[in-house]
Write a protein that holds these residues in place. Structure first.
Motif, PDB file in Angstrom:
ATOM      1  N   SER A  60       0.803  -1.398  -0.178  1.00  0.00           N
ATOM      2  CA  SER A  60      -0.035  -0.215  -0.079  1.00  0.00           C
ATOM      3  C   SER A  60       0.916   1.183  -0.013  1.00  0.00           C
ATOM      4  O   SER A  60       1.938   1.226   0.539  1.00  0.00           O
ATOM      5  N   ASN A  61       0.319   2.271  -0.596  1.00  0.00           N
ATOM      6  CA  ASN A  61       1.089   3.637  -0.748  1.00  0.00           C
ATOM      7  C   ASN A  61       1.177   3.888   0.830  1.00  0.00           C
ATOM      8  O   ASN A  61       2.507   4.388   1.170  1.00  0.00           O
ATOM      9  N   GLU A  62       0.393   3.678   1.787  1.00  0.00           N
ATOM     10  CA  GLU A  62       0.514   4.298   3.006  1.00  0.00           C
ATOM     11  C   GLU A  62       1.729   3.498   3.871  1.00  0.00           C
ATOM     12  O   GLU A  62       2.245   4.180   4.766  1.00  0.00           O
ATOM     13  N   ILE A  63       1.903   2.215   3.712  1.00  0.00           N
ATOM     14  CA  ILE A  63       3.000   1.510   4.284  1.00  0.00           C
ATOM     15  C   ILE A  63       4.325   2.209   3.738  1.00  0.00           C
ATOM     16  O   ILE A  63       5.313   2.494   4.393  1.00  0.00           O
ATOM     17  N   MET A  64       4.410   2.196   2.492  1.00  0.00           N
ATOM     18  CA  MET A  64       5.520   2.684   1.585  1.00  0.00           C
ATOM     19  C   MET A  64       5.903   4.440   2.399  1.00  0.00           C
ATOM     20  O   MET A  64       7.059   4.585   2.777  1.00  0.00           O
ATOM     21  N   TYR A  65       5.057   5.054   2.342  1.00  0.00           N
ATOM     22  CA  TYR A  65       5.120   6.321   2.649  1.00  0.00           C
ATOM     23  C   TYR A  65       5.447   6.418   4.549  1.00  0.00           C
ATOM     24  O   TYR A  65       6.429   7.186   4.685  1.00  0.00           O
ATOM     25  N   ALA A  66       4.932   5.691   4.962  1.00  0.00           N
ATOM     26  CA  ALA A  66       5.406   5.825   6.638  1.00  0.00           C
ATOM     27  C   ALA A  66       6.787   5.189   6.724  1.00  0.00           C
ATOM     28  O   ALA A  66       7.461   5.666   7.650  1.00  0.00           O
ATOM     29  N   LYS A  67       7.075   4.207   6.105  1.00  0.00           N
ATOM     30  CA  LYS A  67       8.557   3.720   6.282  1.00  0.00           C
ATOM     31  C   LYS A  67       9.310   4.473   5.821  1.00  0.00           C
ATOM     32  O   LYS A  67      10.760   4.673   6.459  1.00  0.00           O
ATOM     33  N   LEU A  68       9.172   5.283   4.491  1.00  0.00           N
ATOM     34  CA  LEU A  68      10.336   6.460   4.317  1.00  0.00           C
ATOM     35  C   LEU A  68      10.234   7.460   5.278  1.00  0.00           C
ATOM     36  O   LEU A  68      11.475   8.219   5.318  1.00  0.00           O
ATOM     37  N   ARG A  69       9.203   7.734   6.022  1.00  0.00           N
ATOM     38  CA  ARG A  69       9.065   8.949   6.500  1.00  0.00           C
ATOM     39  C   ARG A  69       9.785   8.518   8.024  1.00  0.00           C
ATOM     40  O   ARG A  69      10.112   9.550   8.688  1.00  0.00           O
ATOM     41  N   ALA A  70       9.978   7.539   8.328  1.00  0.00           N
ATOM     42  CA  ALA A  70      10.317   6.969   9.617  1.00  0.00           C
ATOM     43  C   ALA A  70      11.928   7.245   9.899  1.00  0.00           C
ATOM     44  O   ALA A  70      12.194   7.320  11.038  1.00  0.00           O
ATOM     45  N   VAL A  71      12.547   7.172   8.930  1.00  0.00           N
ATOM     46  CA  VAL A  71      14.061   7.565   8.957  1.00  0.00           C
ATOM     47  C   VAL A  71      14.547   8.485   8.216  1.00  0.00           C
ATOM     48  O   VAL A  71      13.762   9.161   7.202  1.00  0.00           O
ATOM     49  N   LYS A  72      15.446   9.570   8.563  1.00  0.00           N
ATOM     50  CA  LYS A  72      15.789  10.865   7.915  1.00  0.00           C
ATOM     51  C   LYS A  72      16.453  10.192   6.526  1.00  0.00           C
ATOM     52  O   LYS A  72      15.803  11.049   5.368  1.00  0.00           O
ATOM     53  N   ASN A  73      17.070   9.430   6.323  1.00  0.00           N
ATOM     54  CA  ASN A  73      17.689   9.072   5.292  1.00  0.00           C
ATOM     55  C   ASN A  73      17.602   7.729   4.864  1.00  0.00           C
ATOM     56  O   ASN A  73      18.407   6.914   5.279  1.00  0.00           O
ATOM     57  N   SER A  74      16.669   7.134   4.101  1.00  0.00           N
ATOM     58  CA  SER A  74      16.432   5.658   3.900  1.00  0.00           C
ATOM     59  C   SER A  74      17.665   5.269   2.835  1.00  0.00           C
ATOM     60  O   SER A  74      18.237   6.126   2.075  1.00  0.00           O
ATOM     61  N   ALA A  75      17.732   3.993   2.743  1.00  0.00           N
ATOM     62  CA  ALA A  75      18.722   3.430   1.745  1.00  0.00           C
ATOM     63  C   ALA A  75      18.128   3.410   0.208  1.00  0.00           C
ATOM     64  O   ALA A  75      18.795   3.018  -0.508  1.00  0.00           O
ATOM     65  N   TYR A  76      16.894   3.584   0.050  1.00  0.00           N
ATOM     66  CA  TYR A  76      16.237   3.165  -1.068  1.00  0.00           C
ATOM     67  C   TYR A  76      16.765   4.279  -2.348  1.00  0.00           C
ATOM     68  O   TYR A  76      16.901   5.435  -2.029  1.00  0.00           O
ATOM     69  N   ASP A  77      16.785   3.836  -3.550  1.00  0.00           N
ATOM     70  CA  ASP A  77      16.990   4.547  -4.527  1.00  0.00           C
ATOM     71  C   ASP A  77      15.869   4.993  -5.690  1.00  0.00           C
ATOM     72  O   ASP A  77      15.439   6.123  -5.722  1.00  0.00           O
ATOM     73  N   VAL A  78      15.527   3.791  -6.050  1.00  0.00           N
ATOM     74  CA  VAL A  78      14.108   3.815  -6.658  1.00  0.00           C
ATOM     75  C   VAL A  78      12.656   3.571  -5.905  1.00  0.00           C
ATOM     76  O   VAL A  78      13.082   2.268  -5.450  1.00  0.00           O
ATOM     77  N   ILE A  79      11.872   4.505  -6.031  1.00  0.00           N
ATOM     78  CA  ILE A  79      10.367   3.882  -5.597  1.00  0.00           C
ATOM     79  C   ILE A  79       9.472   4.046  -6.327  1.00  0.00           C
ATOM     80  O   ILE A  79       9.570   4.467  -7.615  1.00  0.00           O
ATOM     81  N   GLU A  80       8.284   3.467  -6.281  1.00  0.00           N
ATOM     82  CA  GLU A  80       7.131   3.531  -7.318  1.00  0.00           C
ATOM     83  C   GLU A  80       5.860   3.947  -6.493  1.00  0.00           C
ATOM     84  O   GLU A  80       4.846   2.972  -6.361  1.00  0.00           O
ATOM     85  N   PRO A  81       5.747   5.067  -6.082  1.00  0.00           N
ATOM     86  CA  PRO A  81       4.368   5.759  -5.408  1.00  0.00           C
ATOM     87  C   PRO A  81       3.136   5.794  -6.833  1.00  0.00           C
ATOM     88  O   PRO A  81       3.575   6.099  -7.780  1.00  0.00           O
ATOM     89  N   SER A  82       1.983   5.529  -6.176  1.00  0.00           N
ATOM     90  CA  SER A  82       0.811   5.915  -7.041  1.00  0.00           C
ATOM     91  C   SER A  82       0.922   7.433  -7.228  1.00  0.00           C
ATOM     92  O   SER A  82       1.413   8.408  -6.357  1.00  0.00           O
ATOM     93  N   SER A  83      -0.001   7.967  -7.975  1.00  0.00           N
ATOM     94  CA  SER A  83       0.099   9.330  -8.429  1.00  0.00           C
ATOM     95  C   SER A  83      -0.142  10.297  -7.278  1.00  0.00           C
ATOM     96  O   SER A  83       0.594  11.193  -7.146  1.00  0.00           O
ATOM     97  N   TYR A  84      -1.178   9.740  -6.369  1.00  0.00           N
ATOM     98  CA  TYR A  84      -1.292  11.012  -5.282  1.00  0.00           C
ATOM     99  C   TYR A  84      -0.305  11.062  -4.147  1.00  0.00           C
ATOM    100  O   TYR A  84       0.027  12.177  -3.404  1.00  0.00           O
ATOM    101  N   TYR A  85       0.394  10.059  -4.240  1.00  0.00           N
ATOM    102  CA  TYR A  85       1.679  10.171  -3.422  1.00  0.00           C
ATOM    103  C   TYR A  85       2.977  10.588  -3.983  1.00  0.00           C
ATOM    104  O   TYR A  85       3.977  11.277  -3.284  1.00  0.00           O
ATOM    105  N   ILE A  86       2.981  10.896  -5.252  1.00  0.00           N
ATOM    106  CA  ILE A  86       4.116  11.474  -6.170  1.00  0.00           C
ATOM    107  C   ILE A  86       3.714  12.928  -5.839  1.00  0.00           C
ATOM    108  O   ILE A  86       4.475  13.930  -5.391  1.00  0.00           O
TER     109      ILE A  86
END
Length: 348
Positions: A60-86
């Motif tokens: 879910s977009n919500e899970i993705m967003y919450a995990k990215l917001r949980a740390v200042k600098n995540s290790a992810y490079d490429v992500i794939e949000p749906s339009s409204y989260y972009i």
């Protein structure tokens, strides 16, 4: 896109081990919708480039967003949000402004999916997979022109028959369209009216579901209701009596987009990954594998006629003009959705 609901890997692994994945320069850390990128595609990229992919998925977009917001600098490079989260993440300065000079395959994209309201100049996102939400019917039980708009589902003759997607944003979008409002409306009074409209619909609802829609359609456990067009297309391969209706009072269009995080530790590798995914042969392979439409026009042109000319997956440009793209509705509106959604399920 809350369209694929099985997680391939535990997303928390990448999130809480940033140092491990940031240490190597010959990797790219990718975080996408579950079941959207086949393992064979990842393997092919690694073989061609020598870049190792640490692949993680979310449901879910919500899970993705919450995990990215949980740390200042995540290790992810490429992500794939749906339009409204972009839309939300670009406003929050979480996304890298794309360098088009490094995206040689950007030219393959369909112009219809560029410069949209959630990213007006396509500065932060690369559209990849898209779909719509509409009405499904089984011709064994209903006539072809019996339901033409969302409000038709309110008729008493459909009592205890409807399958509704178990997703508050989808349900409220439907109700808002019934009322003549935008799916992105944030007026609390309008949201309350939509809730009242959903309560009016409740006697007709047989079940809520998102993770087994295709099998429900194939097995005829529900014969009328709401579905995503890709699920209907897939189910129709095994049950030819299924049909998809684009409601006259409008419909939702969702788009899953690639983006590069501003904090990405391997930006150059991220661009290589995006170019690979934008190759027509790769985009075609992914689209056919998951039974959803591609935003890559060059890939679509490689499709067999039975797919690229299918009006369920690829409605005409004239019909698409009746659709609305999702944009960010904000925390306050979504909180209202969840409050009313809980009340709806409880029968309050």
């Amino acid at each position: 896109m809350p369209r694929f609901l099985r997680t391939i890997l535990a997303a928390s692994f990448l999130l809480f081990a940033p140092a491990v994945f940031a240490a190597s320069s010959n990797v790219v850390n990718v975080y996408t919708w579950s079941q959207e990128i086949p393992n064979a595609v990842i393997t092919e990229f690694e073989k061609e480039t020598g870049i190792r992919v640490n692949y993680t998925s979310f449901d879910s977009n919500e899970i993705m967003y919450a995990k990215l917001r949980a740390v200042k600098n995540s290790a992810y490079d490429v992500i794939e949000p749906s339009s409204y989260y972009i839309d939300r993440m670009r406003r929050q300065n979480m996304l890298e402004k794309l360098d088009r000079s490094k995206l040689s395959q950007f030219k393959n994209l369909d112009p219809e999916f560029l410069n949209l309201p959630y990213d007006p100049r396509s500065l932060y996102s690369v559209p990849f997979i898209w779909g719509t939400t509409g009405i499904f019917m089984n011709k064994n039980y209903f006539s072809e022109n019996e339901v033409l708009q969302w409000s038709d589902l309110l008729k008493k003759k459909y009592a205890n028959q409807l399958m509704i997607l178990d997703d508050p944003r989808e349900a409220f979008s439907m109700a808002l369209l019934m009322l003549g409002y935008s799916i992105n409306d944030t007026n609390p009074a309008h949201i309350k009216q939509a809730y009242i409209k959903l309560r009016e619909l409740m006697p007709n609802i047989r079940l809520f579901n998102t993770d087994a829609v295709t099998s429900i359609l194939i097995d005829e456990d529900a014969t009328i209701g709401i579905a995503w067009n890709g699920d209907l297309f897939k189910a129709n391969l095994e049950n030819s009596q299924l049909m998809f209706v684009y409601p006259k009072d409008g419909f939702e269009i969702w788009v899953d987009n690639f983006a590069i995080l501003k904090s990405a530790p391997h930006k150059e590798n991220a661009y290589q990954f995006l170019n690979f995914m934008l190759r027509p042969d790769i985009a075609k392979s992914v689209s056919i594998n998951i039974n959803y439409a591609t935003a890559n026009l060059a890939a679509k042109n490689l499709m067999p006629p039975s797919i690229k000319n299918n009006s369920v997956l690829y409605p005409s440009a004239a019909l698409l003009r009746h659709g609305q793209f999702e944009t960010d509705i904000g925390d306050a509106t979504f909180a209202l959705y969840e409050k009313y959604w809980e009340q709806l399920k409880m029968g309050v």
